[in-house]
Design an enzyme around this catalytic site. Sequence first.
Site, short mmCIF file in Angstrom:
data_model
loop_
_atom_site.label_atom_id
_atom_site.label_comp_id
_atom_site.label_asym_id
_atom_site.label_seq_id
_atom_site.Cartn_x
_atom_site.Cartn_y
_atom_site.Cartn_z
CG HIS A 16 -22.15 -57.85 -52.40
ND1 HIS A 16 -21.56 -57.35 -51.35
CD2 HIS A 16 -22.83 -56.51 -53.09
CE1 HIS A 16 -21.59 -56.20 -51.17
NE2 HIS A 16 -22.00 -55.50 -51.89
CB SER A 245 -16.24 -51.42 -50.71
OG SER A 245 -15.16 -51.88 -49.10
CE LYS A 246 -18.16 -58.77 -52.79
NZ LYS A 246 -18.18 -59.04 -54.11
NE ARG A 247 -11.77 -53.89 -48.60
CZ ARG A 247 -11.96 -54.35 -49.80
NH1 ARG A 247 -11.38 -55.42 -49.77
NH2 ARG A 247 -11.68 -53.34 -50.75
CG ASP A 248 -19.27 -49.42 -45.61
OD1 ASP A 248 -18.98 -49.65 -44.46
OD2 ASP A 248 -19.54 -49.04 -46.32
#
Length: 474
Positions: A16, A245-248
């Site tokens: 990330h 956030s990883k979902r962004d």
Amino acid sequence: MSVRVRYAPSPTGHLHIGNARTALFNYLFARSQGGKFIVRIEDTDAARNVDTGIDDQLSYLKWLGIDWDESIDKDGGYGPYQQMHRLETYQEFAQKLLDAGVAYKCYCSSEELEAERAWMKEQGYEKLHYSRKCLHEPDQDKPYALRFKVPDDTTYTFHDIVKGKVQFQSEDVGDWVIMKRNNVPTYNFAAAVDDALMKITHVLRGEDHITNTPKQLMVMDALGFERPTYGHMTLIVNENQKKLSKRDESIIQFIEQYHDLGFLPEAMFDFIALLGFSPNTKEEILSKQELIDWFDPDRLSTSPATFDQDKLHYINNRYIKALDDESLKALLLPFLNEAGIGKGEDDAWFDSLIAVFKDRLSYGKQIVELYHDFFKESFSVSGEALEFVKQDGVKPLLSTLRDKLASTEDLDADTIKSLIKESGKATGMKGKMLFMPTRIAVSGSMHGPDLPQMMNLLGKAKLLARLDETLSKL
RNA sequence: GGCCCGUUGGAGAAGCGGUUUAACUCACUAGCCUUUCACGCUAGCAUUCAUGGGUUCGAAUCCCAUACGGGUCACCA
């Protein structure tokens, strides 16, 4: 004492951008101090581990140009460097804490704990800490977790490299689990033990870890270890000031994706280094070595680092423009091939395609987009461009040029340039009134790459078709 | 909710009590250069540092409050 820092990822997925930054700053710190940079794998959560996780972390770290002195593949005498291979060590130290009465066995099930928390919440408790129900339980023949008995009335103070003096009261920390029921340590326990045993001198990590620090300190204190120096870097946030956030979806989060889009590692390194750090220089295009030379932990910023995609594109563009022809071609060819662009064309065609678009590329894969935009079938002139081309004298100019192009056999950039000049002479058009109408007529736009080169690339058929199309509107 | 943290132009950011009438970069605008475009160069772009108090001869810089934003409170890391 020589500097030893570490990057401690858990292999739960791709590298990330936030983790890459943590790694990068630790690396910068180590290299600027002549210290060691260690990569330790924190894989104590079996459920979240991903098979390719370790590989992914390490290979993209390498891609970014971050190399390490010690890790699972490079023993420096402080191994193993993977926590699941160190379980005996944790058990040993956990036993010490148990013997010293600093830790105790907790037989509560997760359901009980959950119920307890829910009840406390309902009752309006401010602190949802463990009730210490098991503190004085006699030993039972049941599986148990080990909890750390947090001391009373203790203030944990440390000098944070980026935030300055930071304090936490022990009252704000509940008795926390150090060894899980499955005999695997929790993060805070394992990290504290490992940092001490691996002689880590400085812990540079994200601010989301700051509340973990008192827990790690109490472990170190209880075990008689020397505390490292901590530094908590601010988080990277998106344009809405939210933690990445990883979902962004609005921001590309993983290094692998940047690699796949044709971003250059040197550019990524540069850009990431500028996230939450500002070197004491006006220049922003900095090589790895320059960043090492400029690195100064005192200049780590205290307010969140906003991820500025425009800036990334700008920086990457600068690096692309600095590439030599061969490297640039090596970067772009795979994207062109994958998109099926230029089938049957020769080397020279690719070279001119690349030359025409080189300056406009923010990342490698963008060549495909630019190509399609440029060669698209639907062509129209409108707005400001149409107004421009409606001026007096443009029509004769364009039709003269059209005829010259049509009657010339072998077109190349130089030939095209002289045909433009000839057409200008023949119709009395020059300067902007010569080139701009031509540009608009063949590209539909008032801006674009070098005109003769671009026209050559377009090819005769398209040139004539577009000239005719434009002429029909005049 | 408790505990921590942050708030400087359209954007990213320097600044750490006094020649700062707030660097630099991106973006934008204008001019120069180039027979066009792009590059490059030059100039313009916050009289003001979330708001309100206070300390001081002097504050974006120190203190307090308010507002807003964020982080964290797991047998995840």
